[in-house]
Design an enzyme around this catalytic site. Sequence first.
Site, PDB file in Angstrom:
ATOM      1  N   ASP A  80       0.839  -1.208   0.000  1.00  0.00           N
ATOM      2  CA  ASP A  80       0.000   0.000   0.000  1.00  0.00           C
ATOM      3  C   ASP A  80       0.868   1.249   0.000  1.00  0.00           C
ATOM      4  O   ASP A  80       0.502   2.277  -0.571  1.00  0.00           O
ATOM      5  CB  ASP A  80      -0.919  -0.008   1.239  1.00  0.00           C
ATOM      6  CG  ASP A  80      -2.190   0.800   1.021  1.00  0.00           C
ATOM      7  OD1 ASP A  80      -2.310   1.451  -0.030  1.00  0.00           O
ATOM      8  OD2 ASP A  80      -3.053   0.784   1.909  1.00  0.00           O
ATOM      9  N   HIS A 131      -7.471  -0.309   9.269  1.00  0.00           N
ATOM     10  CA  HIS A 131      -6.552   0.082   8.174  1.00  0.00           C
ATOM     11  C   HIS A 131      -6.870   1.546   7.861  1.00  0.00           C
ATOM     12  O   HIS A 131      -7.733   1.845   7.040  1.00  0.00           O
ATOM     13  CB  HIS A 131      -6.809  -0.842   6.974  1.00  0.00           C
ATOM     14  CG  HIS A 131      -6.010  -0.534   5.748  1.00  0.00           C
ATOM     15  ND1 HIS A 131      -4.974  -1.336   5.298  1.00  0.00           N
ATOM     16  CD2 HIS A 131      -6.100   0.479   4.842  1.00  0.00           C
ATOM     17  CE1 HIS A 131      -4.471  -0.836   4.178  1.00  0.00           C
ATOM     18  NE2 HIS A 131      -5.136   0.266   3.880  1.00  0.00           N
ATOM     19  N   HIS A 185      -6.060   5.300   6.738  1.00  0.00           N
ATOM     20  CA  HIS A 185      -5.194   6.274   6.048  1.00  0.00           C
ATOM     21  C   HIS A 185      -5.253   7.579   6.831  1.00  0.00           C
ATOM     22  O   HIS A 185      -6.260   7.901   7.462  1.00  0.00           O
ATOM     23  CB  HIS A 185      -5.657   6.427   4.594  1.00  0.00           C
ATOM     24  CG  HIS A 185      -5.259   5.247   3.745  1.00  0.00           C
ATOM     25  ND1 HIS A 185      -4.205   5.289   2.870  1.00  0.00           N
ATOM     26  CD2 HIS A 185      -5.753   3.985   3.686  1.00  0.00           C
ATOM     27  CE1 HIS A 185      -4.076   4.098   2.279  1.00  0.00           C
ATOM     28  NE2 HIS A 185      -5.001   3.289   2.763  1.00  0.00           N
ATOM     29  N   CYS A 200      -4.234   4.730  -2.473  1.00  0.00           N
ATOM     30  CA  CYS A 200      -4.753   3.928  -3.575  1.00  0.00           C
ATOM     31  C   CYS A 200      -4.901   4.814  -4.803  1.00  0.00           C
ATOM     32  O   CYS A 200      -5.497   5.883  -4.737  1.00  0.00           O
ATOM     33  CB  CYS A 200      -6.099   3.329  -3.173  1.00  0.00           C
ATOM     34  SG  CYS A 200      -6.875   2.431  -4.516  1.00  0.00           S
TER      35      CYS A 200
HETATM   36  P1  HMG Z   1     -10.651  -5.620 -15.883  1.00  0.00           P
HETATM   37  O1  HMG Z   1     -10.176  -4.676 -16.940  1.00  0.00           O
HETATM   38  O2  HMG Z   1     -12.068  -5.538 -15.484  1.00  0.00           O
HETATM   39  O3  HMG Z   1     -10.331  -7.132 -16.135  1.00  0.00           O
HETATM   40  O4  HMG Z   1      -9.715  -5.398 -14.612  1.00  0.00           O
HETATM   41  P2  HMG Z   1     -10.049  -8.020 -17.378  1.00  0.00           P
HETATM   42  O5  HMG Z   1     -10.269  -9.410 -16.899  1.00  0.00           O
HETATM   43  O6  HMG Z   1     -10.827  -7.514 -18.538  1.00  0.00           O
HETATM   44  O7  HMG Z   1      -8.488  -7.808 -17.651  1.00  0.00           O
HETATM   45  C1  HMG Z   1      -7.926  -6.584 -18.093  1.00  0.00           C
HETATM   46  C2  HMG Z   1      -6.438  -6.749 -18.270  1.00  0.00           C
HETATM   47  O8  HMG Z   1      -5.830  -7.080 -17.015  1.00  0.00           O
HETATM   48  C3  HMG Z   1      -6.085  -7.894 -19.217  1.00  0.00           C
HETATM   49  O9  HMG Z   1      -4.841  -7.568 -19.806  1.00  0.00           O
HETATM   50  C4  HMG Z   1      -5.862  -9.049 -18.285  1.00  0.00           C
HETATM   51  O10 HMG Z   1      -5.001 -10.025 -18.815  1.00  0.00           O
HETATM   52  C5  HMG Z   1      -5.200  -8.360 -17.113  1.00  0.00           C
HETATM   53  P3  HMG Z   1      -4.739  -6.651 -21.121  1.00  0.00           P
HETATM   54  O11 HMG Z   1      -5.613  -7.342 -22.133  1.00  0.00           O
HETATM   55  O12 HMG Z   1      -5.244  -5.286 -20.767  1.00  0.00           O
HETATM   56  O13 HMG Z   1      -3.287  -6.659 -21.466  1.00  0.00           O
HETATM   57  N1  HMG Z   1      -5.379  -9.020 -15.821  1.00  0.00           N
HETATM   58  C6  HMG Z   1      -4.379  -9.233 -14.959  1.00  0.00           C
HETATM   59  N2  HMG Z   1      -3.053  -8.983 -15.046  1.00  0.00           N
HETATM   60  C7  HMG Z   1      -2.295  -9.331 -13.984  1.00  0.00           C
HETATM   61  N3  HMG Z   1      -2.801  -9.887 -12.862  1.00  0.00           N
HETATM   62  C8  HMG Z   1      -4.116 -10.131 -12.751  1.00  0.00           C
HETATM   63  C9  HMG Z   1      -4.956  -9.822 -13.828  1.00  0.00           C
HETATM   64  N4  HMG Z   1      -6.283  -9.932 -14.035  1.00  0.00           N
HETATM   65  C10 HMG Z   1      -6.534  -9.442 -15.245  1.00  0.00           C
HETATM   66  N5  HMG Z   1      -4.581 -10.671 -11.617  1.00  0.00           N
HETATM   67  C11 HMG Z   1      -8.733  -6.011 -12.511  1.00  0.00           C
HETATM   68  C12 HMG Z   1      -9.969  -6.078 -13.417  1.00  0.00           C
HETATM   69  C13 HMG Z   1      -9.157  -6.450 -11.135  1.00  0.00           C
HETATM   70  C14 HMG Z   1      -7.670  -6.921 -13.100  1.00  0.00           C
HETATM   71  C15 HMG Z   1      -8.233  -4.547 -12.511  1.00  0.00           C
HETATM   72  O14 HMG Z   1      -9.293  -3.713 -12.212  1.00  0.00           O
HETATM   73  C16 HMG Z   1      -7.119  -4.331 -11.515  1.00  0.00           C
HETATM   74  O15 HMG Z   1      -6.041  -4.881 -11.635  1.00  0.00           O
HETATM   75  N6  HMG Z   1      -7.352  -3.473 -10.482  1.00  0.00           N
HETATM   76  C17 HMG Z   1      -6.328  -3.214  -9.497  1.00  0.00           C
HETATM   77  C18 HMG Z   1      -6.858  -2.398  -8.395  1.00  0.00           C
HETATM   78  C19 HMG Z   1      -5.820  -2.179  -7.337  1.00  0.00           C
HETATM   79  O16 HMG Z   1      -4.800  -2.831  -7.292  1.00  0.00           O
HETATM   80  N7  HMG Z   1      -6.089  -1.190  -6.454  1.00  0.00           N
HETATM   81  C20 HMG Z   1      -5.222  -0.913  -5.384  1.00  0.00           C
HETATM   82  C21 HMG Z   1      -5.313  -1.913  -4.298  1.00  0.00           C
HETATM   83  S1  HMG Z   1      -6.779  -1.770  -3.281  1.00  0.00           S
HETATM   84  C22 HMG Z   1      -6.349  -0.640  -2.052  1.00  0.00           C
HETATM   85  O17 HMG Z   1      -5.302  -0.045  -2.143  1.00  0.00           O
HETATM   86  C23 HMG Z   1      -7.239  -0.487  -0.861  1.00  0.00           C
HETATM   87  C24 HMG Z   1      -6.675  -1.163   0.398  1.00  0.00           C
HETATM   88  O18 HMG Z   1      -5.403  -0.636   0.727  1.00  0.00           O
HETATM   89  C25 HMG Z   1      -7.639  -0.942   1.577  1.00  0.00           C
HETATM   90  C26 HMG Z   1      -8.047   0.526   1.753  1.00  0.00           C
HETATM   91  O19 HMG Z   1      -7.178   1.376   1.968  1.00  0.00           O
HETATM   92  O20 HMG Z   1      -9.248   0.769   1.667  1.00  0.00           O
HETATM   93  C27 HMG Z   1      -6.522  -2.667   0.197  1.00  0.00           C
HETATM   94 MG    MG Z   2      -5.050   1.175   1.859  1.00  0.00          MG
END
Ligand code: HMG
Ligand code: MG
Length: 285
Positions: free
Chosen positions: A15, A206, A208, A239
């Site tokens: 994070d 958690h 921020h 995020c």
């Molecule tokens: P999408 O576009 O809906 O999914 O994304 P898709 O299935 O159509 O795939 C799109 C592309 O992602 C494709 O590749 C897939 O192959 C690839 P492209 O054709 O564009 O080259 N793909 C992946 N690549 C690597 N690893 C994977 C994967 N899955 C699909 N696992 C998806 C859906 C969930 C993938 C996308 O929205 C995403 O990656 N989101 C990331 C969000 C994120 O990481 N946010 C930050 C973390 S959460 C946070 O910080 C909050 C937290 O700290 C708590 C808080 O503070 O509240 C936890």
């Molecule tokens: Mg967070």
Amino acid sequence: MKKGFCEIFEVGPRDGLQNEAREIPVSEKVALVDLLSRAGFSRIEVASFVSPRWVPQMAGSGEVLGGITRAEGIRYAALTPNLRGYEDAVAARADEIAVFASASEGFSRKNINASIDEAFERFAPILEEARHVDIPVRGYVSCVIECPYDGKVAPAEVARVADRLFSMGCYEVSLGDTIGAGTPDSIARMLLAVRDVVPVGRLAGHYHDTKGRAMANIDASLSMGVRVFDAAVGGLGGCPFAPGAAGNVATEAVNAHLTALGYETGLDQALIEEAAAMARQMRAV
Ligand code: HMG
Ligand code: MG
């Protein structure tokens, strides 16, 4: 006066760094994790198997997990949004994984391009697979107070999502005040609702520190019985899909605070401060 144990779950390498503008080399991330591994943590979140298009900073997550020197007794954790991410995390030998949901629809869509229900459909096979191989799964709920897209979030909505995560097998539910909107009062109201459906010993805060209230919110949570807090060394992070989410509460400040209150954390403050300096340096270069 001694008050028992309180755990800090270090999330800095994930994070903390996922939102940095500078592309941080894997070697620097490995050095940070290796330093943190000496500080006394039981769990460190080091990786995120998400789309590199969505979060470029986490692209080297497999290499980070492959490059670190694993210390006995520490679980190195990774975020996984879908089965593909889970499989990559297992291949990279993550010791535990985390699925991440939101209490608000707006953030769910912006963060993972899915509704809350669709997110749970993606999580179900992950929990199923993890159960077979005994990999612990943690669950996050984001936007437990306010959503940057939908506004205020009702405690009942948070409880509903926390209950779903816990019921499907998450061993702990981490409650994310993603944009630091919480106050001690709103955090206490939210916890009152969540405690009804998930045992308080299975909850983590958690928070921020966007508005400088994370420590006061930790105090409110302590008084409600929460004993696990997520934090990031150097107070880095946020995020990319939550505008204004910068700044996890800083591990070094939380550890100093908990220790002053009489809680045991098992952490080495000098090493944490060294890691905080390293993390800040990584941002500054
Ligand atoms: P999408 O576009 O809906 O999914 O994304 P898709 O299935 O159509 O795939 C799109 C592309 O992602 C494709 O590749 C897939 O192959 C690839 P492209 O054709 O564009 O080259 N793909 C992946 N690549 C690597 N690893 C994977 C994967 N899955 C699909 N696992 C998806 C859906 C969930 C993938 C996308 O929205 C995403 O990656 N989101 C990331 C969000 C994120 O990481 N946010 C930050 C973390 S959460 C946070 O910080 C909050 C937290 O700290 C708590 C808080 O503070 O509240 C936890
Ligand atoms: Mg967070």
